[in-house]
Scaffold this motif. Structure first.
Motif, PDB file in Angstrom:
ATOM      1  N   LEU A   6       2.824  50.184 -15.319  1.00  0.00           N
ATOM      2  CA  LEU A   6       2.102  49.190 -16.126  1.00  0.00           C
ATOM      3  C   LEU A   6       2.911  47.902 -16.092  1.00  0.00           C
ATOM      4  O   LEU A   6       4.103  47.890 -16.448  1.00  0.00           O
ATOM      5  CB  LEU A   6       1.968  49.688 -17.574  1.00  0.00           C
ATOM      6  N   TYR A   7       2.288  46.834 -15.639  1.00  0.00           N
ATOM      7  CA  TYR A   7       2.962  45.536 -15.567  1.00  0.00           C
ATOM      8  C   TYR A   7       2.360  44.649 -16.661  1.00  0.00           C
ATOM      9  O   TYR A   7       1.264  44.110 -16.498  1.00  0.00           O
ATOM     10  CB  TYR A   7       2.722  44.958 -14.166  1.00  0.00           C
ATOM     11  N   PRO A   8       3.051  44.498 -17.801  1.00  0.00           N
ATOM     12  CA  PRO A   8       2.501  43.707 -18.901  1.00  0.00           C
ATOM     13  C   PRO A   8       2.949  42.253 -18.850  1.00  0.00           C
ATOM     14  O   PRO A   8       4.027  41.941 -18.344  1.00  0.00           O
ATOM     15  CB  PRO A   8       3.094  44.394 -20.134  1.00  0.00           C
ATOM     16  N   GLY A   9       2.127  41.371 -19.386  1.00  0.00           N
ATOM     17  CA  GLY A   9       2.507  39.962 -19.457  1.00  0.00           C
ATOM     18  C   GLY A   9       1.379  39.130 -20.028  1.00  0.00           C
ATOM     19  O   GLY A   9       0.296  39.639 -20.334  1.00  0.00           O
ATOM     20  N   SER A  10       1.653  37.829 -20.144  1.00  0.00           N
ATOM     21  CA  SER A  10       0.619  36.913 -20.653  1.00  0.00           C
ATOM     22  C   SER A  10      -0.240  36.376 -19.510  1.00  0.00           C
ATOM     23  O   SER A  10      -1.403  36.049 -19.713  1.00  0.00           O
ATOM     24  CB  SER A  10       1.263  35.731 -21.371  1.00  0.00           C
ATOM     25  N   PHE A  11       0.376  36.190 -18.353  1.00  0.00           N
ATOM     26  CA  PHE A  11      -0.323  35.714 -17.151  1.00  0.00           C
ATOM     27  C   PHE A  11      -1.157  34.460 -17.443  1.00  0.00           C
ATOM     28  O   PHE A  11      -2.331  34.384 -17.099  1.00  0.00           O
ATOM     29  CB  PHE A  11      -1.183  36.836 -16.547  1.00  0.00           C
ATOM     30  N   GLU A  50     -10.613  34.932 -18.855  1.00  0.00           N
ATOM     31  CA  GLU A  50     -10.257  34.187 -17.640  1.00  0.00           C
ATOM     32  C   GLU A  50      -8.988  34.751 -17.000  1.00  0.00           C
ATOM     33  O   GLU A  50      -8.904  34.892 -15.775  1.00  0.00           O
ATOM     34  CB  GLU A  50     -10.032  32.706 -17.970  1.00  0.00           C
ATOM     35  N   ARG A  51      -8.005  35.087 -17.838  1.00  0.00           N
ATOM     36  CA  ARG A  51      -6.742  35.603 -17.297  1.00  0.00           C
ATOM     37  C   ARG A  51      -6.952  36.953 -16.616  1.00  0.00           C
ATOM     38  O   ARG A  51      -6.389  37.220 -15.560  1.00  0.00           O
ATOM     39  CB  ARG A  51      -5.683  35.690 -18.407  1.00  0.00           C
ATOM     40  N   VAL A  52      -7.802  37.793 -17.223  1.00  0.00           N
ATOM     41  CA  VAL A  52      -8.106  39.104 -16.621  1.00  0.00           C
ATOM     42  C   VAL A  52      -8.833  38.898 -15.284  1.00  0.00           C
ATOM     43  O   VAL A  52      -8.481  39.506 -14.267  1.00  0.00           O
ATOM     44  CB  VAL A  52      -8.954  39.968 -17.600  1.00  0.00           C
ATOM     45  N   GLU A  53      -9.823  38.004 -15.286  1.00  0.00           N
ATOM     46  CA  GLU A  53     -10.594  37.734 -14.050  1.00  0.00           C
ATOM     47  C   GLU A  53      -9.688  37.239 -12.930  1.00  0.00           C
ATOM     48  O   GLU A  53      -9.805  37.656 -11.786  1.00  0.00           O
ATOM     49  CB  GLU A  53     -11.636  36.640 -14.321  1.00  0.00           C
TER      50      GLU A  53
END
Ligand code: PNS
Length: 166
Positions: A6-11, A50-53
Protein backbone atom coordinates in the motif's frame (compact mmCIF):
# COMPACT_ATOMS: atom_id res chain seq x y z
CA UNK A 1 5.15 -13.55 2.69
CA UNK A 2 3.36 -10.38 1.72
CA UNK A 3 2.65 -9.82 -1.94
CA UNK A 4 0.63 -6.66 -1.59
CA UNK A 5 1.85 -3.17 -0.90
CA UNK A 6 0.00 0.00 0.00
CA UNK A 7 1.54 3.29 -1.10
CA UNK A 8 -0.20 6.10 0.84
CA UNK A 9 0.07 9.82 0.19
CA UNK A 10 -1.70 13.04 -0.68
CA UNK A 11 -0.65 13.01 -4.35
CA UNK A 12 -1.56 16.67 -4.76
CA UNK A 13 -0.44 16.39 -7.49
CA UNK A 14 1.05 13.06 -8.54
CA UNK A 15 4.67 13.68 -9.60
CA UNK A 16 7.14 11.77 -11.77
CA UNK A 17 8.78 10.68 -8.51
CA UNK A 18 5.54 9.05 -7.33
CA UNK A 19 5.13 7.25 -10.66
CA UNK A 20 8.72 6.00 -10.41
CA UNK A 21 8.05 4.68 -6.91
CA UNK A 22 4.83 2.90 -7.93
CA UNK A 23 6.74 1.22 -10.77
CA UNK A 24 9.48 0.14 -8.37
CA UNK A 25 6.80 -1.21 -6.05
CA UNK A 26 5.37 -3.25 -8.93
CA UNK A 27 8.77 -4.85 -9.44
CA UNK A 28 8.64 -6.18 -5.87
CA UNK A 29 4.96 -6.80 -5.19
CA UNK A 30 2.17 -8.46 -7.19
CA UNK A 31 -0.22 -5.65 -6.35
CA UNK A 32 0.33 -2.05 -5.34
CA UNK A 33 -2.61 -0.19 -3.86
CA UNK A 34 -2.25 3.58 -3.96
CA UNK A 35 -4.06 5.15 -0.99
CA UNK A 36 -4.99 8.77 -1.66
CA UNK A 37 -5.53 10.76 1.53
CA UNK A 38 -8.89 12.54 1.47
CA UNK A 39 -8.01 15.57 3.55
CA UNK A 40 -4.37 16.64 3.42
CA UNK A 41 -3.70 19.38 6.00
CA UNK A 42 -2.70 21.88 3.33
CA UNK A 43 -5.49 23.25 1.11
CA UNK A 44 -5.44 20.81 -1.82
CA UNK A 45 -4.99 21.99 -5.41
CA UNK A 46 -6.93 18.98 -6.67
CA UNK A 47 -10.07 17.38 -5.28
CA UNK A 48 -9.92 13.82 -4.00
CA UNK A 49 -11.74 12.59 -7.13
CA UNK A 50 -9.25 14.36 -9.40
CA UNK A 51 -6.25 13.00 -7.49
CA UNK A 52 -7.61 9.43 -7.70
CA UNK A 53 -8.32 9.83 -11.44
CA UNK A 54 -4.83 11.19 -12.12
CA UNK A 55 -3.14 8.19 -10.48
CA UNK A 56 -5.33 5.74 -12.42
CA UNK A 57 -4.69 7.50 -15.73
CA UNK A 58 -0.96 7.96 -15.18
CA UNK A 59 -0.57 4.24 -14.40
CA UNK A 60 -2.47 3.36 -17.58
CA UNK A 61 -5.28 1.68 -15.61
CA UNK A 62 -2.83 -1.13 -14.78
CA UNK A 63 -4.81 -4.01 -13.20
CA UNK A 64 -1.97 -4.52 -10.69
CA UNK A 65 -2.46 -0.97 -9.39
CA UNK A 66 -5.55 -0.35 -7.31
CA UNK A 67 -6.28 3.25 -6.43
CA UNK A 68 -8.39 4.00 -3.39
CA UNK A 69 -9.28 7.01 -1.31
CA UNK A 70 -8.90 7.01 2.44
CA UNK A 71 -9.65 9.21 5.39
CA UNK A 72 -8.59 8.94 9.01
CA UNK A 73 -5.69 6.89 10.29
CA UNK A 74 -3.39 5.02 7.93
CA UNK A 75 -3.15 2.14 10.43
CA UNK A 76 -6.92 1.65 10.23
CA UNK A 77 -6.74 1.35 6.44
CA UNK A 78 -3.80 -1.05 6.73
CA UNK A 79 -5.73 -3.23 9.18
CA UNK A 80 -8.88 -3.17 7.01
CA UNK A 81 -6.80 -4.25 4.00
CA UNK A 82 -5.32 -7.25 5.83
CA UNK A 83 -1.95 -5.73 6.72
CA UNK A 84 -0.23 -5.08 3.37
CA UNK A 85 3.33 -3.76 3.46
CA UNK A 86 3.34 0.03 3.42
CA UNK A 87 5.52 1.54 0.73
CA UNK A 88 7.11 4.96 1.19
CA UNK A 89 9.72 6.85 -0.77
CA UNK A 90 12.93 8.23 0.70
CA UNK A 91 14.47 10.97 -1.42
CA UNK A 92 16.97 12.56 0.91
CA UNK A 93 18.20 12.01 4.46
CA UNK A 94 15.86 14.70 5.78
CA UNK A 95 12.87 12.59 4.71
CA UNK A 96 14.06 9.84 6.99
CA UNK A 97 13.36 11.52 10.30
CA UNK A 98 9.69 12.14 9.55
CA UNK A 99 9.24 8.70 7.99
CA UNK A 100 10.96 6.97 10.91
CA UNK A 101 8.78 8.75 13.43
CA UNK A 102 5.60 8.07 11.47
CA UNK A 103 6.48 4.39 10.98
CA UNK A 104 7.21 3.80 14.66
CA UNK A 105 4.09 5.68 15.72
CA UNK A 106 2.04 3.54 13.34
CA UNK A 107 3.70 0.35 14.55
CA UNK A 108 2.89 1.29 18.13
CA UNK A 109 -0.77 1.51 17.12
CA UNK A 110 -0.64 -1.66 14.96
CA UNK A 111 2.20 -4.10 15.80
CA UNK A 112 1.65 -5.76 12.40
CA UNK A 113 2.59 -2.54 10.60
CA UNK A 114 5.52 -3.08 8.23
CA UNK A 115 7.03 -0.45 5.99
CA UNK A 116 9.40 -0.71 3.05
CA UNK A 117 11.30 2.40 1.96
CA UNK A 118 12.35 2.71 -1.65
CA UNK A 119 14.52 5.34 -3.30
CA UNK A 120 13.12 6.98 -6.39
CA UNK A 121 15.47 7.49 -9.32
CA UNK A 122 18.03 10.20 -8.52
CA UNK A 123 16.44 12.34 -11.26
CA UNK A 124 13.53 12.92 -8.88
CA UNK A 125 15.39 13.51 -5.64
CA UNK A 126 14.50 17.20 -5.55
CA UNK A 127 10.84 16.77 -6.48
CA UNK A 128 7.93 17.35 -4.13
CA UNK A 129 4.23 17.94 -4.67
CA UNK A 130 4.33 21.09 -2.56
CA UNK A 131 7.01 22.68 -4.77
CA UNK A 132 5.15 21.64 -7.91
CA UNK A 133 2.00 23.27 -6.48
CA UNK A 134 3.91 26.44 -5.72
CA UNK A 135 5.43 26.66 -9.21
CA UNK A 136 2.03 25.97 -10.78
CA UNK A 137 0.20 28.56 -8.71
CA UNK A 138 2.85 31.17 -9.58
CA UNK A 139 2.43 30.54 -13.29
CA UNK A 140 5.55 28.39 -13.96
CA UNK A 141 5.70 25.32 -16.17
CA UNK A 142 5.51 21.97 -14.39
CA UNK A 143 6.02 19.85 -17.51
CA UNK A 144 9.37 18.48 -16.32
CA UNK A 145 8.01 17.39 -12.98
CA UNK A 146 4.71 15.58 -13.52
CA UNK A 147 3.20 13.17 -16.07
CA UNK A 148 1.88 14.98 -19.19
CA UNK A 149 -1.77 14.38 -18.29
CA UNK A 150 -1.21 15.90 -14.84
CA UNK A 151 0.58 18.90 -16.40
CA UNK A 152 -2.43 19.46 -18.68
CA UNK A 153 -4.83 19.39 -15.74
CA UNK A 154 -2.61 21.79 -13.78
CA UNK A 155 -2.41 24.20 -16.70
CA UNK A 156 -6.18 24.15 -17.05
CA UNK A 157 -6.63 24.81 -13.35
CA UNK A 158 -4.08 27.61 -13.02
CA UNK A 159 -4.58 29.30 -16.42
CA UNK A 160 -6.70 32.02 -14.92
CA UNK A 161 -4.39 32.66 -11.97
CA UNK A 162 -1.32 34.28 -13.56
CA UNK A 163 0.64 36.46 -11.09
CA UNK A 164 0.69 40.20 -11.58
CA UNK A 165 4.08 42.00 -11.76
CA UNK A 166 3.66 45.44 -10.27
O1 PNS B 1 3.36 11.75 1.04
P1 PNS B 1 2.52 12.51 2.02
O2 PNS B 1 1.51 13.36 1.31
O3 PNS B 1 3.37 13.28 2.98
O4 PNS B 1 1.71 11.39 2.84
C1 PNS B 1 1.50 11.46 4.21
C2 PNS B 1 0.53 10.35 4.67
C3 PNS B 1 -0.76 10.38 3.88
C4 PNS B 1 1.19 8.99 4.52
C5 PNS B 1 0.25 10.62 6.18
O5 PNS B 1 -0.06 11.96 6.36
C6 PNS B 1 -0.86 9.77 6.75
O6 PNS B 1 -0.71 8.58 6.90
N1 PNS B 1 -1.99 10.41 7.05
C7 PNS B 1 -3.15 9.74 7.58
C8 PNS B 1 -3.37 10.12 9.04
C9 PNS B 1 -2.48 9.31 9.93
O7 PNS B 1 -2.49 8.10 9.97
N2 PNS B 1 -1.66 10.05 10.73
C10 PNS B 1 -0.79 9.46 11.70
C11 PNS B 1 0.62 9.36 11.20
S1 PNS B 1 1.64 9.06 12.58
Amino acid sequence: MKNKALYPGSFDPLTNGHVDLIRRGLSMFDQVAVGVLKNPSKRPLFSLKERVEMVKEAMGHNPRVRVLAFDGLLVDLVRDMGDPVVLRGLRVVSDFEYEFQMALMNRKMNPGYEVVFMMPDERYTYLSSSMVRQVALLGGSVRNFVPPLVAKRIEKKTKTKKPVHA
